[in-house]
Design a protein around this motif. Sequence first.
Motif, PDB file in Angstrom:
ATOM      1  N   ILE A 166      39.548  45.077  33.038  1.00 33.58           N
ATOM      2  CA  ILE A 166      39.020  45.097  34.386  1.00 33.58           C
ATOM      3  C   ILE A 166      39.787  46.220  35.115  1.00 33.58           C
ATOM      4  CG2 ILE A 166      39.093  43.706  36.643  1.00 33.58           C
ATOM      5  CD1 ILE A 166      37.161  42.882  34.785  1.00 33.58           C
ATOM      6  N   THR A 222      24.775  35.681  30.532  1.00 32.82           N
ATOM      7  CA  THR A 222      25.840  36.640  29.901  1.00 32.82           C
ATOM      8  C   THR A 222      26.429  35.948  28.618  1.00 32.82           C
ATOM      9  OG1 THR A 222      25.987  37.532  31.923  1.00 32.82           O
ATOM     10  CG2 THR A 222      27.443  38.610  30.164  1.00 32.82           C
ATOM     11  N   LEU A 223      26.753  34.792  28.672  1.00 30.92           N
ATOM     12  CA  LEU A 223      27.590  34.341  27.677  1.00 30.92           C
ATOM     13  C   LEU A 223      26.579  33.591  26.490  1.00 30.92           C
ATOM     14  CD1 LEU A 223      30.237  32.991  27.092  1.00 30.92           C
ATOM     15  CD2 LEU A 223      29.471  30.689  28.235  1.00 30.92           C
ATOM     16  N   ASN A 250      26.136  33.809  34.802  1.00 34.39           N
ATOM     17  CA  ASN A 250      27.389  33.502  33.548  1.00 34.39           C
ATOM     18  C   ASN A 250      26.656  33.041  32.475  1.00 34.39           C
ATOM     19  OD1 ASN A 250      29.680  34.884  34.251  1.00 34.39           O
ATOM     20  ND2 ASN A 250      30.879  33.497  35.083  1.00 34.39           N
ATOM     21  N   PHE A 309      42.123  40.877  29.448  1.00 32.66           N
ATOM     22  CA  PHE A 309      41.156  41.013  30.511  1.00 32.66           C
ATOM     23  C   PHE A 309      41.460  41.845  31.571  1.00 32.66           C
ATOM     24  CE2 PHE A 309      40.313  38.357  34.380  1.00 32.66           C
ATOM     25  CZ  PHE A 309      38.744  38.614  34.113  1.00 32.66           C
ATOM     26  N   LEU A 343      37.943  49.440  34.558  1.00 27.30           N
ATOM     27  CA  LEU A 343      36.686  49.536  35.226  1.00 27.30           C
ATOM     28  C   LEU A 343      36.723  49.689  36.820  1.00 27.30           C
ATOM     29  CD1 LEU A 343      34.793  47.019  33.131  1.00 27.30           C
ATOM     30  CD2 LEU A 343      34.475  49.334  33.154  1.00 27.30           C
ATOM     31  N   ILE A 357      36.445  34.238  29.946  1.00 28.70           N
ATOM     32  CA  ILE A 357      36.753  35.697  30.203  1.00 28.70           C
ATOM     33  C   ILE A 357      35.731  36.666  29.669  1.00 28.70           C
ATOM     34  CG2 ILE A 357      38.330  37.446  29.436  1.00 28.70           C
ATOM     35  CD1 ILE A 357      40.529  35.758  29.695  1.00 28.70           C
ATOM     36  N   TYR A 372      31.741  54.327  27.635  1.00 32.05           N
ATOM     37  CA  TYR A 372      31.385  52.764  27.765  1.00 32.05           C
ATOM     38  C   TYR A 372      31.720  52.009  26.484  1.00 32.05           C
ATOM     39  CZ  TYR A 372      30.540  53.640  32.409  1.00 32.05           C
ATOM     40  OH  TYR A 372      30.646  54.273  33.597  1.00 32.05           O
ATOM     41  N   LEU A 430      36.160  31.793  26.537  1.00 30.83           N
ATOM     42  CA  LEU A 430      34.855  31.604  27.026  1.00 30.83           C
ATOM     43  C   LEU A 430      34.833  31.840  28.207  1.00 30.83           C
ATOM     44  CD1 LEU A 430      33.863  28.187  25.077  1.00 30.83           C
ATOM     45  CD2 LEU A 430      33.208  30.729  24.497  1.00 30.83           C
ATOM     46  N   SER A 458      35.786  52.837  38.096  1.00 31.13           N
ATOM     47  CA  SER A 458      34.364  53.210  37.398  1.00 31.13           C
ATOM     48  C   SER A 458      33.737  54.003  38.625  1.00 31.13           C
ATOM     49  CB  SER A 458      33.542  52.173  36.961  1.00 31.13           C
ATOM     50  OG  SER A 458      33.373  51.236  37.994  1.00 31.13           O
ATOM     51  N   ALA A 504      23.276  39.626  31.771  1.00 28.74           N
ATOM     52  CA  ALA A 504      22.988  39.848  33.306  1.00 28.74           C
ATOM     53  C   ALA A 504      23.698  41.172  33.703  1.00 28.74           C
ATOM     54  CB  ALA A 504      23.404  38.725  34.201  1.00 28.74           C
ATOM     55  N   VAL A 505      22.891  42.184  34.152  1.00 30.45           N
ATOM     56  CA  VAL A 505      23.601  43.585  34.309  1.00 30.45           C
ATOM     57  C   VAL A 505      23.730  43.642  35.827  1.00 30.45           C
ATOM     58  CG1 VAL A 505      23.135  46.057  34.263  1.00 30.45           C
ATOM     59  CG2 VAL A 505      22.370  44.576  32.366  1.00 30.45           C
ATOM     60  N   PRO A 508      32.111  36.415  29.475  1.00 26.42           N
ATOM     61  CA  PRO A 508      31.272  36.989  30.185  1.00 26.42           C
ATOM     62  C   PRO A 508      31.430  37.843  31.277  1.00 26.42           C
ATOM     63  CG  PRO A 508      31.347  34.466  30.613  1.00 26.42           C
ATOM     64  CD  PRO A 508      32.267  34.980  29.292  1.00 26.42           C
ATOM     65  N   ALA A 509      32.705  37.754  31.950  1.00 29.28           N
ATOM     66  CA  ALA A 509      33.190  38.238  33.050  1.00 29.28           C
ATOM     67  C   ALA A 509      33.352  39.740  32.737  1.00 29.28           C
ATOM     68  CB  ALA A 509      34.325  37.823  33.730  1.00 29.28           C
ATOM     69  N   THR A 510      34.005  40.058  31.644  1.00 33.18           N
ATOM     70  CA  THR A 510      34.280  41.293  31.122  1.00 33.18           C
ATOM     71  C   THR A 510      32.859  41.893  30.646  1.00 33.18           C
ATOM     72  OG1 THR A 510      35.938  40.238  29.977  1.00 33.18           O
ATOM     73  CG2 THR A 510      35.935  42.796  29.657  1.00 33.18           C
ATOM     74  N   SER A 511      32.025  41.367  30.140  1.00 27.42           N
ATOM     75  CA  SER A 511      30.734  41.875  29.661  1.00 27.42           C
ATOM     76  C   SER A 511      30.021  42.422  30.789  1.00 27.42           C
ATOM     77  CB  SER A 511      29.873  41.069  28.918  1.00 27.42           C
ATOM     78  OG  SER A 511      30.560  40.552  27.889  1.00 27.42           O
ATOM     79  N   HIS A 512      29.897  41.331  31.949  1.00 23.84           N
ATOM     80  CA  HIS A 512      29.041  41.697  33.121  1.00 23.84           C
ATOM     81  C   HIS A 512      29.809  43.027  33.810  1.00 23.84           C
ATOM     82  CE1 HIS A 512      26.979  41.354  36.824  1.00 23.84           C
ATOM     83  NE2 HIS A 512      27.873  41.431  37.504  1.00 23.84           N
ATOM     84  N   ALA A 513      31.008  42.929  33.970  1.00 26.34           N
ATOM     85  CA  ALA A 513      31.764  44.018  34.783  1.00 26.34           C
ATOM     86  C   ALA A 513      31.512  45.489  33.947  1.00 26.34           C
ATOM     87  CB  ALA A 513      33.142  43.846  34.691  1.00 26.34           C
ATOM     88  N   LEU A 514      31.368  45.410  32.471  1.00 23.39           N
ATOM     89  CA  LEU A 514      31.222  46.445  31.799  1.00 23.39           C
ATOM     90  C   LEU A 514      29.870  47.051  31.854  1.00 23.39           C
ATOM     91  CD1 LEU A 514      32.793  48.389  30.075  1.00 23.39           C
ATOM     92  CD2 LEU A 514      32.482  46.821  28.034  1.00 23.39           C
ATOM     93  N   ALA A 515      28.738  46.116  31.819  1.00 22.92           N
ATOM     94  CA  ALA A 515      27.397  46.500  31.932  1.00 22.92           C
ATOM     95  C   ALA A 515      27.256  46.960  33.308  1.00 22.92           C
ATOM     96  CB  ALA A 515      26.415  45.348  31.511  1.00 22.92           C
ATOM     97  N   ASN A 516      27.686  46.283  34.344  1.00 22.27           N
ATOM     98  CA  ASN A 516      27.351  46.796  35.492  1.00 22.27           C
ATOM     99  C   ASN A 516      27.985  48.104  35.910  1.00 22.27           C
ATOM    100  OD1 ASN A 516      26.381  46.512  38.092  1.00 22.27           O
ATOM    101  ND2 ASN A 516      27.985  44.883  38.797  1.00 22.27           N
ATOM    102  N   ALA A 517      29.235  48.397  35.580  1.00 24.66           N
ATOM    103  CA  ALA A 517      29.616  49.709  35.770  1.00 24.66           C
ATOM    104  C   ALA A 517      28.991  50.800  35.026  1.00 24.66           C
ATOM    105  CB  ALA A 517      31.057  49.749  35.312  1.00 24.66           C
TER     106      ALA A 517
END
Lengths: 156, 103, 97
Positions: free
Chosen positions: C72, A114-115, A111, C68, C75, B78, C27, B76, C78, A121-122, B80-89
């Motif tokens: 989610i 990513t932040l 995290n 948020f 996704l 939310i 995306y 702050l 997905s 972090a993919v 990283p959680a959204t970014s990671h989910a999007l990049a992962n998908a």
Amino acid sequence: MQHTIGLSLALAAFWLLNSGYYTPLMLSLGAISIALVLFIAHRMDVVDHESQPLHLTLKLPGYHIWLGKEIILANISVVKHIWLGNETISPSLTTIKASQKTDIGKVIYANSITLTPGTIAVDLVDDQIMIHALLRGNIEALEAGEMDLRVSRLED
Amino acid sequence: MGILIEISSALCLLAGSFLCISGGVGILRFPDFYTRMHAVGVTDTLATGLILLGLILQNPDGLVILKLIMILLMTLFISPATSHALANAAMHNGLMPVLDKKK
Amino acid sequence: MLIAATIAILVVMILAIIRGVTGPTLYDRILAVNMFGTKTVLLISLLGFVMGRPEFLDIAIVYALINFISVIAVLRFSDSSEFRHHPAEKEPAEKDS
């Protein structure tokens, strides 16, 4: 038990802050809501040391200050490269190793990556984190391992 | 004292707006999805923080400051959680990033 | 200065919409919608101060949470074949890098 108390205190603070009305009716409605949320959380079995890392409370503020400094520096670098144009960026994809022992340590590390703008972090499989970076220098900075070391120091 | 807080609030708002516009230009300018994500990261972290700090320095009463801090913390947590989910998908569905060829 | 910041946020929202409309892959569109949502939270908080009605902050908090959850939730689907990216359809962005 301490996690249940921690969760109910956090929920009570959240209710009191957002409500702003302190009449008996509203307070009793709040108490009922907190009881309901606690019941659902127990049924989902999520009230444990992972959702509420109370054992990290004392060490986290120092880490947050350091992370804030890193975020500001990374922001300045990314904004510079936005205005300099596409020729100056070097997107790269690598896998690095996370040396944390517990799951929560790895999640904090991923995290934090990513932040910080410029690195994302993919994927996180076992202890391998796949990272996309805007600049190759960002990956070299992560491989140098200062953030890894600081997160590892958090958990023991 | 009051004028000093006023000036620092204006500076924070100005810097935050500049960072936001930079992120907006970045999302149009960068070549592929993953690099655009970094531009969005700028607007989600420091730009949001500076604008909300500028609003805190506008000197409202206590409860409003606490609510602004709550919005900042939520963003702050939310982002990283959204970014990671999007990049992962995106990665799992076979969208490969454009990588730098010159070594 | 509050009004200037509000206008800046509106400009950024327009830029995000442009990316959402043109964006070559699915995306890119989700990313643009997400950015639009986080900027809406900031816009609502700023408007609350411009109009002198700090109650707007409650709406901003709710909007942050809904944004948020909606991203989610999208996704969550997905795994379906609609989301699969086909490299055959070359995006123009891939050539000029």
